[in-house]
Motif scaffolding. Structure first.
Motif, PDB file in Angstrom:
ATOM      1  N   LYS A 253       0.834  -1.209   0.000  1.00 53.18           N
ATOM      2  CA  LYS A 253       0.000   0.000   0.000  1.00 53.18           C
ATOM      3  C   LYS A 253       0.865   1.253   0.000  1.00 53.18           C
ATOM      4  CE  LYS A 253      -3.927  -2.029   2.476  1.00 53.18           C
ATOM      5  NZ  LYS A 253      -4.621  -2.072   3.774  1.00 53.18           N
ATOM      6  N   GLU A 254       1.901   1.252   0.827  1.00 54.47           N
ATOM      7  CA  GLU A 254       2.792   2.409   0.909  1.00 54.47           C
ATOM      8  C   GLU A 254       3.594   2.579  -0.379  1.00 54.47           C
ATOM      9  OE1 GLU A 254       4.635   5.773   2.699  1.00 54.47           O
ATOM     10  OE2 GLU A 254       2.713   4.749   2.937  1.00 54.47           O
ATOM     11  N   LEU A 255       4.025   1.485  -0.967  1.00 56.69           N
ATOM     12  CA  LEU A 255       4.751   1.548  -2.230  1.00 56.69           C
ATOM     13  C   LEU A 255       3.885   2.183  -3.313  1.00 56.69           C
ATOM     14  CD1 LEU A 255       7.450   0.649  -3.567  1.00 56.69           C
ATOM     15  CD2 LEU A 255       6.324  -1.517  -4.119  1.00 56.69           C
ATOM     16  N   CYS A 256       2.646   1.761  -3.418  1.00 54.49           N
ATOM     17  CA  CYS A 256       1.722   2.326  -4.404  1.00 54.49           C
ATOM     18  C   CYS A 256       1.449   3.805  -4.125  1.00 54.49           C
ATOM     19  CB  CYS A 256       0.420   1.537  -4.433  1.00 54.49           C
ATOM     20  SG  CYS A 256       0.602  -0.104  -5.141  1.00 54.49           S
ATOM     21  N   ARG A 257       1.324   4.156  -2.863  1.00 54.11           N
ATOM     22  CA  ARG A 257       1.082   5.554  -2.511  1.00 54.11           C
ATOM     23  C   ARG A 257       2.259   6.430  -2.944  1.00 54.11           C
ATOM     24  NH1 ARG A 257       2.558   9.292   0.579  1.00 54.11           N
ATOM     25  NH2 ARG A 257       4.063   8.057   1.775  1.00 54.11           N
ATOM     26  N   LYS A 258       3.473   5.967  -2.689  1.00 58.17           N
ATOM     27  CA  LYS A 258       4.670   6.730  -3.050  1.00 58.17           C
ATOM     28  C   LYS A 258       4.816   6.876  -4.562  1.00 58.17           C
ATOM     29  CE  LYS A 258       7.457   5.573   1.001  1.00 58.17           C
ATOM     30  NZ  LYS A 258       8.610   4.764   1.487  1.00 58.17           N
ATOM     31  N   GLU A 259       4.444   5.849  -5.314  1.00 61.92           N
ATOM     32  CA  GLU A 259       4.594   5.883  -6.774  1.00 61.92           C
ATOM     33  C   GLU A 259       3.568   6.783  -7.443  1.00 61.92           C
ATOM     34  OE1 GLU A 259       6.396   1.474  -7.723  1.00 61.92           O
ATOM     35  OE2 GLU A 259       4.240   1.681  -7.379  1.00 61.92           O
ATOM     36  N   GLY A 260       2.405   6.922  -6.841  1.00 63.07           N
ATOM     37  CA  GLY A 260       1.353   7.714  -7.463  1.00 63.07           C
ATOM     38  C   GLY A 260       0.740   7.002  -8.653  1.00 63.07           C
ATOM     39  N   GLU A 261       0.046   7.747  -9.469  1.00 62.24           N
ATOM     40  CA  GLU A 261      -0.691   7.159 -10.586  1.00 62.24           C
ATOM     41  C   GLU A 261       0.157   6.953 -11.831  1.00 62.24           C
ATOM     42  OE1 GLU A 261      -4.252   9.317 -11.354  1.00 62.24           O
ATOM     43  OE2 GLU A 261      -4.988   9.101  -9.299  1.00 62.24           O
ATOM     44  N   LYS A 262       1.343   7.567 -11.891  1.00 59.68           N
ATOM     45  CA  LYS A 262       2.157   7.496 -13.108  1.00 59.68           C
ATOM     46  C   LYS A 262       3.384   6.616 -12.979  1.00 59.68           C
ATOM     47  CE  LYS A 262       0.596  11.896 -14.843  1.00 59.68           C
ATOM     48  NZ  LYS A 262       0.952  13.192 -15.376  1.00 59.68           N
ATOM     49  N   GLY A 263       3.769   6.238 -11.783  1.00 58.75           N
ATOM     50  CA  GLY A 263       4.941   5.400 -11.611  1.00 58.75           C
ATOM     51  C   GLY A 263       6.233   6.173 -11.790  1.00 58.75           C
ATOM     52  N   PRO A 264       7.363   5.481 -11.837  1.00 60.12           N
ATOM     53  CA  PRO A 264       8.666   6.147 -11.907  1.00 60.12           C
ATOM     54  C   PRO A 264       8.926   6.790 -13.265  1.00 60.12           C
ATOM     55  CG  PRO A 264       8.936   3.778 -12.070  1.00 60.12           C
ATOM     56  CD  PRO A 264       7.484   4.028 -11.770  1.00 60.12           C
ATOM     57  N   ALA A 265       9.757   7.802 -13.262  1.00 58.83           N
ATOM     58  CA  ALA A 265      10.074   8.536 -14.481  1.00 58.83           C
ATOM     59  C   ALA A 265      10.809   7.677 -15.504  1.00 58.83           C
ATOM     60  CB  ALA A 265      10.913   9.767 -14.136  1.00 58.83           C
ATOM     61  N   CYS A 266      11.529   6.655 -15.060  1.00 58.22           N
ATOM     62  CA  CYS A 266      12.319   5.830 -15.981  1.00 58.22           C
ATOM     63  C   CYS A 266      11.466   4.847 -16.771  1.00 58.22           C
ATOM     64  CB  CYS A 266      13.401   5.081 -15.219  1.00 58.22           C
ATOM     65  SG  CYS A 266      12.760   3.914 -13.995  1.00 58.22           S
ATOM     66  N   GLY A 267      10.256   4.617 -16.354  1.00 60.13           N
ATOM     67  CA  GLY A 267       9.395   3.644 -17.026  1.00 60.13           C
ATOM     68  C   GLY A 267       9.644   2.226 -16.550  1.00 60.13           C
ATOM     69  N   LEU A 268       8.628   1.413 -16.646  1.00 64.67           N
ATOM     70  CA  LEU A 268       8.711   0.028 -16.184  1.00 64.67           C
ATOM     71  C   LEU A 268       7.882  -0.852 -17.098  1.00 64.67           C
ATOM     72  CD1 LEU A 268       8.607  -1.223 -12.557  1.00 64.67           C
ATOM     73  CD2 LEU A 268       7.134  -2.316 -14.248  1.00 64.67           C
ATOM     74  N   THR A 269       8.451  -1.973 -17.478  1.00 65.46           N
ATOM     75  CA  THR A 269       7.730  -2.989 -18.230  1.00 65.46           C
ATOM     76  C   THR A 269       7.586  -4.213 -17.342  1.00 65.46           C
ATOM     77  OG1 THR A 269       8.557  -2.194 -20.360  1.00 65.46           O
ATOM     78  CG2 THR A 269       7.765  -4.468 -20.284  1.00 65.46           C
ATOM     79  N   SER A 270       6.365  -4.686 -17.173  1.00 66.82           N
ATOM     80  CA  SER A 270       6.102  -5.877 -16.371  1.00 66.82           C
ATOM     81  C   SER A 270       5.754  -7.033 -17.303  1.00 66.82           C
ATOM     82  CB  SER A 270       4.944  -5.625 -15.400  1.00 66.82           C
ATOM     83  OG  SER A 270       4.637  -6.810 -14.697  1.00 66.82           O
ATOM     84  N   ILE A 271       6.647  -8.010 -17.339  1.00 66.20           N
ATOM     85  CA  ILE A 271       6.422  -9.222 -18.117  1.00 66.20           C
ATOM     86  C   ILE A 271       5.932 -10.288 -17.137  1.00 66.20           C
ATOM     87  CG2 ILE A 271       7.461 -10.938 -19.643  1.00 66.20           C
ATOM     88  CD1 ILE A 271       9.686  -8.778 -20.185  1.00 66.20           C
ATOM     89  N   TYR A 272       4.839 -10.919 -17.463  1.00 68.95           N
ATOM     90  CA  TYR A 272       4.259 -11.883 -16.520  1.00 68.95           C
ATOM     91  C   TYR A 272       3.668 -13.050 -17.282  1.00 68.95           C
ATOM     92  CZ  TYR A 272      -0.341 -10.144 -17.856  1.00 68.95           C
ATOM     93  OH  TYR A 272      -1.468  -9.811 -18.569  1.00 68.95           O
ATOM     94  N   THR A 273       3.315 -14.095 -16.549  1.00 70.55           N
ATOM     95  CA  THR A 273       2.654 -15.236 -17.155  1.00 70.55           C
ATOM     96  C   THR A 273       1.290 -15.440 -16.511  1.00 70.55           C
ATOM     97  OG1 THR A 273       2.696 -17.633 -17.477  1.00 70.55           O
ATOM     98  CG2 THR A 273       4.001 -16.775 -15.633  1.00 70.55           C
ATOM     99  N   PRO A 274       0.253 -15.590 -17.323  1.00 73.45           N
ATOM    100  CA  PRO A 274      -1.065 -15.884 -16.764  1.00 73.45           C
ATOM    101  C   PRO A 274      -1.143 -17.296 -16.183  1.00 73.45           C
ATOM    102  CG  PRO A 274      -1.205 -15.645 -19.162  1.00 73.45           C
ATOM    103  CD  PRO A 274       0.204 -15.357 -18.767  1.00 73.45           C
ATOM    104  N   HIS A 275      -0.049 -18.041 -16.264  1.00 70.85           N
ATOM    105  CA  HIS A 275       0.005 -19.402 -15.712  1.00 70.85           C
ATOM    106  C   HIS A 275       1.017 -19.499 -14.576  1.00 70.85           C
ATOM    107  CE1 HIS A 275      -1.615 -19.854 -19.855  1.00 70.85           C
ATOM    108  NE2 HIS A 275      -2.511 -20.530 -19.160  1.00 70.85           N
ATOM    109  N   ASP A 276       1.291 -18.376 -13.932  1.00 67.29           N
ATOM    110  CA  ASP A 276       2.246 -18.334 -12.824  1.00 67.29           C
ATOM    111  C   ASP A 276       1.752 -19.214 -11.684  1.00 67.29           C
ATOM    112  OD1 ASP A 276       3.953 -17.453 -10.623  1.00 67.29           O
ATOM    113  OD2 ASP A 276       4.413 -15.724 -11.873  1.00 67.29           O
ATOM    114  N   ASN A 277       2.633 -20.067 -11.173  1.00 64.52           N
ATOM    115  CA  ASN A 277       2.247 -20.965 -10.093  1.00 64.52           C
ATOM    116  C   ASN A 277       2.571 -20.407  -8.707  1.00 64.52           C
ATOM    117  OD1 ASN A 277       4.904 -21.338 -11.140  1.00 64.52           O
ATOM    118  ND2 ASN A 277       5.148 -23.153  -9.883  1.00 64.52           N
TER     119      ASN A 277
END
Length: 194
Positions: free
Chosen positions: A121-145
């Motif tokens: 919760k605190e991490l999300c609050r600090k990041e705000g609605e736009k996230g970090p200035a450097c940008g972030l790509t989240s690669i994930y799997t819909p089959h993550d165990n």
């Protein structure tokens, strides 16, 4: 390369070999003490490693490629230190919004990865609605165990890319993952061979 919970740099072996085959380097894959420390302690070690790399290479910024909890560590780093030293972040199978399986884990960091934890919760609050200035790509799997529900790897303000048919660790040996990471690095200005 920033590994995750109860793991080490060896998990990145297949991905590092793919990147090096395309001339990407230097690649740094340190081992961090991640078993029972809290994420802030892991983050402090990452901060020291980033400063060492910047000094040793005379490059002003690094690109962080993170697996699992390593993605949370990178986000915590950006909240604490800003993006001056980080050009881009790529996370792989990171429990950005927690995982129900964290309740079975050991250590302070497992508690921090629980769904709706105070840390998240605190991490999300600090990041705000736009996230970090450097940008972030989240690669994930819909089959993550291990990250469940699997869509908790998605961030509203990030570029989210799904690789179906792979598990939490197995995704690291995916040729498709290597191709996506290479594309992300190329877009960030990293020189490489085709």
């Amino acid at each position: 390369m920033v590994h995750g919970y109860f793991s080490n740099r060896g998990y990145f072996g297949p991905l590092v070999r793919s990147l090096e085959a395309h001339g990407v380097g230097p690649i740094f894959a340190p081992n961090f003490p991640s078993a029972f420390t809290n994420i802030e302690g892991f983050m402090d070690r990452l901060a020291a490693e980033i400063e060492r790399i910047v000094e040793d290479t005379a490059q002003p910024q690094v690109i962080l490629v993170c697996h699992s909890m390593g993605g949370l560590v990178a986000r915590a780093y950006l909240c604490a230190h800003g993006a001056a030293r980080v050009k881009k972040v790529v996370t792989i199978a990171s429990p950005h919004n927690g995982t129900v399986h964290a309740r079975f884990g050991s250590g302070a960091n497992a508690k921090q990865m629980e769904r709706a934890s105070d840390f998240l919760k605190e991490l999300c609050r600090k990041e705000g609605e736009k996230g970090p200035a450097c940008g972030l790509t989240s690669i994930y799997t819909p089959h993550d165990n291990l990250v469940a529900p699997q869509d908790t790897s998605r961030l509203a303000w990030a570029r989210n890319i799904a690789i179906p048919g792979r598990g939490h660790v197995d995704i690291l040996s995916s040729e498709r993952l290597a191709a996506i990471v290479l594309k992300e690095l190329r877009e960030a200005g990293v020189a490489m061979r085709d």
